[in-house]
Enzyme design. Sequence first.
Site, PDB file in Angstrom:
ATOM      1  N   ASP A 108       0.830  -1.193   0.000  1.00  0.00           N
ATOM      2  CA  ASP A 108       0.000   0.000   0.000  1.00  0.00           C
ATOM      3  C   ASP A 108       0.873   1.254   0.000  1.00  0.00           C
ATOM      4  OD1 ASP A 108      -2.740   1.199   0.578  1.00  0.00           O
ATOM      5  OD2 ASP A 108      -1.582   2.025   2.237  1.00  0.00           O
ATOM      6  N   GLU A 151       1.342  -0.760  -5.204  1.00  0.00           N
ATOM      7  CA  GLU A 151       0.367   0.278  -5.548  1.00  0.00           C
ATOM      8  C   GLU A 151       1.145   1.443  -6.139  1.00  0.00           C
ATOM      9  OE1 GLU A 151      -3.233   3.053  -3.802  1.00  0.00           O
ATOM     10  OE2 GLU A 151      -1.523   2.632  -2.540  1.00  0.00           O
TER      11      GLU A 151
HETATM   12  C1  GLC Z   1      -4.047   3.235  -0.563  1.00  0.00           C
HETATM   13  C2  GLC Z   1      -5.316   2.439  -0.428  1.00  0.00           C
HETATM   14  C3  GLC Z   1      -6.413   3.375  -0.016  1.00  0.00           C
HETATM   15  C4  GLC Z   1      -6.050   3.965   1.324  1.00  0.00           C
HETATM   16  C5  GLC Z   1      -4.677   4.635   1.262  1.00  0.00           C
HETATM   17  C6  GLC Z   1      -4.139   4.939   2.626  1.00  0.00           C
HETATM   18  O1  GLC Z   1      -4.146   4.187  -1.551  1.00  0.00           O
HETATM   19  O2  GLC Z   1      -5.599   1.768  -1.613  1.00  0.00           O
HETATM   20  O3  GLC Z   1      -7.655   2.740   0.048  1.00  0.00           O
HETATM   21  O4  GLC Z   1      -7.003   4.897   1.714  1.00  0.00           O
HETATM   22  O5  GLC Z   1      -3.707   3.816   0.664  1.00  0.00           O
HETATM   23  O6  GLC Z   1      -3.771   3.771   3.273  1.00  0.00           O
END
Ligand code: GLC
Length: 587
Positions: free
Chosen positions: A242, A304
């Site tokens: 993440d 991500e």
């Molecule tokens: C990432 C996740 C999202 C979350 C953010 C903070 O972007 O996909 O859903 O709010 O991280 O953890």
Amino acid sequence: MTRKITPLLSSLLSLLLAIAAIATLPAQAQVLARPGWAGSGVTVDPWWKHAVIYEIYPRSFQDSNGDGIGDLKGITGRLGYLQSLGVDAIWLTPIYPSPQVDFGYDISNYEAIDPQYGTMDDFEELVKEAGRHNIRILMDLVLNHTSDQHPWFKESESSLNNPKRDWYIWRDGKGPGQPPNNWQSLFGHSAWKYDAKTNQWYYHKFYPQQPDLNWRNPEVQKAMFDVVRFWLNRGVAGFRLDAIQTLFEDPSLQDEKLLPGTNDYGDPNQDDSLTDYLPEVHNVLRDLRKLTNSYPGTRVLIGETYLNNVGDLAKMYGPKNDELQLPMDTQVGFINKLDVTEFRERLQEAETGLDGNQPLLVFDNHDNPRSWNRYGDGVHNEAIAKVLATILFATRSTALMYYGQELGMDTNTPTRKEDVKDPIGILGWPREKGRDGERTPMQWDESNYAGFSTARPWLPVPASYKTVNVADESKSPNSLLNWYKQLIALRRSNHALHDGTNIVLNHDSDNVLAWIRRPATGAAVLVACNFSATPKSLSFKQDLRQNHIRGAFLRTLLRSDPSIQPTMDIDAVQLQPFGVYIGEIHF
Ligand code: GLC
Ligand code: CA
């Protein structure tokens, strides 16, 4: 890995390790230790290179105990469905104990399960049962921040000289009531929160309840890597990392440059270069990869990675292929309009710009309106969804999909501020309505609450569920769900689609996106997608000639128009509006 051993010794070693692993590990680990899927009988690739990875938002997939919130037992009960769809791995968004401010992305204990979702026993049962269904489990790893309720933060905030003070990013303000600098949270307003007790501010890239960890402190890495070991030891096949881009901040703490205009929260736009993708991220990724590589079976790291050029994306694999195996490629899936030239160029870049690494395509996730609505024209949505699925599964990419995408679930954006659950939707209303719309309950059947729960679900079910659901679509041969099943099955069984190189063709002037999958031996496959509402009849003779492929006709493998014949002339490939044709090239 950077260990210096000769290739022969290294392959001998891996063979020995593999044998040792298979001999000593319990049943689930043996599943993980298996080589890549060998449907065509030839591949020696690691499993993730051909995988279909299915993202589950556990809160919304299946409720098993009637509280309106999805849970682990619910997921375990649906593994049969996932196997029949052809899923190889499930990525679970966070299921750890959490105050649920960001619905799990604010973690207060990394080594347990939130009671809302079940127990550690339920988790172990899920891993075991998933293994029986040949499905691997991937966890969401939130390294950038914890919850403000995590014991680490509680300690850190308790005093200026607490040993964990430096685990987070604390600074003095510029003056009374003034934060250390102008940095903004991605979720709106200042990224600094004042703490009266110690008269300092802490940094949070996301919600104030999600303080950023200080990755310049080696104890933080050590603690987080222990978390990684904890889950690898429990048989998870890898992690989705993440917010990996925000791990480090520039130590100068200088103000970010302001850009013209304001964002959805009314704040001035900022250049994020002091808090986004600092080069130090790569050191952490390399260390993490070393750690996952040291475990038996191939464990995978997915990133991500919202990057807007292919060069930056290529760097995420690491110079020696020693960082992420699968940074997500958002170049293709988030074009957000059916622009054939854009699609062709972005797909071509994934072929030529990633240093031969494996692309990971994605169209849908829990942070963005569903592709059904982003690409649909309101008339041909289902046909368009079939086009997108074809790009996801019939190119050379690893495929990342999101629950309900296979059904054509609607984005159900709240229409009243008082209904919004996602805090960014409350803060940003009405410009930013939050992410509730893409997180609605999975649509299983046409019963009350779509078969998700016996109780009122935490988010409302979109109105379309009466026809858009697993039960109904399973019965209808031309449904989107059956298109997904057939495509995924074909991707496994067809040699060219499984292993072939990807030759992207240029039919922009026809408004058709087409490509050829060419295996080392055997027949190549042509895939053609009509990007327009006008029917087409096209010749691909020229394309074959240019690529030195012999061919006169096509043997139909899959087509969205059920009236299409088992064979097709290479000179007159028929495509209905937003139609798809996939055929094997023969002469
Ligand atoms: C990432 C996740 C999202 C979350 C953010 C903070 O972007 O996909 O859903 O709010 O991280 O953890
Ligand atoms: Ca429940």
